[in-house]
Design a protein around this motif. Sequence first.
Motif, PDB file in Angstrom:
ATOM      1  N   GLU A  21       0.963  -1.287   0.137  1.00  0.00           N
ATOM      2  CA  GLU A  21       0.011  -0.075  -0.012  1.00  0.00           C
ATOM      3  C   GLU A  21       0.928   1.165   0.106  1.00  0.00           C
ATOM      4  O   GLU A  21       0.426   2.056  -0.751  1.00  0.00           O
ATOM      5  N   MET A  22       1.996   1.164   0.747  1.00  0.00           N
ATOM      6  CA  MET A  22       2.851   2.570   1.027  1.00  0.00           C
ATOM      7  C   MET A  22       3.481   2.429  -0.355  1.00  0.00           C
ATOM      8  O   MET A  22       3.811   3.800  -1.007  1.00  0.00           O
ATOM      9  N   HIS A  24       2.690   1.564  -3.506  1.00  0.00           N
ATOM     10  CA  HIS A  24       1.369   2.160  -4.432  1.00  0.00           C
ATOM     11  C   HIS A  24       1.121   3.413  -4.191  1.00  0.00           C
ATOM     12  O   HIS A  24       1.145   4.149  -5.288  1.00  0.00           O
ATOM     13  N   HIS A  25       0.750   3.868  -3.096  1.00  0.00           N
ATOM     14  CA  HIS A  25       0.709   5.374  -2.910  1.00  0.00           C
ATOM     15  C   HIS A  25       1.936   6.238  -3.429  1.00  0.00           C
ATOM     16  O   HIS A  25       1.743   7.448  -4.058  1.00  0.00           O
ATOM     17  N   GLU A  26       2.791   5.854  -3.128  1.00  0.00           N
ATOM     18  CA  GLU A  26       4.265   6.398  -3.649  1.00  0.00           C
ATOM     19  C   GLU A  26       4.299   6.440  -5.124  1.00  0.00           C
ATOM     20  O   GLU A  26       4.676   7.332  -6.183  1.00  0.00           O
ATOM     21  N   GLN A  28       1.837   5.990  -7.133  1.00  0.00           N
ATOM     22  CA  GLN A  28       0.683   6.936  -7.534  1.00  0.00           C
ATOM     23  C   GLN A  28       1.280   8.335  -7.767  1.00  0.00           C
ATOM     24  O   GLN A  28       0.589   9.122  -8.482  1.00  0.00           O
ATOM     25  N   GLY A  29       2.124   8.997  -6.737  1.00  0.00           N
ATOM     26  CA  GLY A  29       2.273  10.057  -6.675  1.00  0.00           C
ATOM     27  C   GLY A  29       3.587  10.629  -8.108  1.00  0.00           C
ATOM     28  O   GLY A  29       3.984  11.762  -8.274  1.00  0.00           O
TER      29      GLY A  29
END
Length: 70
Positions: A21-22, A24-26, A28-29
């Motif tokens: 999740e971490m 993937h969040h990075e 996406q940015g």
Amino acid sequence: MKCLTNEERNMILHGLKENWEMLHHEYQGLSVVTDTAPKKNRKERMEAEMKELERDIEMMEKHPVIYLAN
């Protein structure tokens, strides 16, 4: 050989999912345009790491009993 308990297995699985999740969040940015080599390399590295985490998560979910070698 040591057998992982359900609690240990669930903790590892939860940690793998949090890491995914971490990452993937990075991911996406990241910039949509990968016009430079460092951007392209970073994106490819992140994709490879996410794919590895996905394989690990799938393996942990598929096998309810996991043995570790001492």
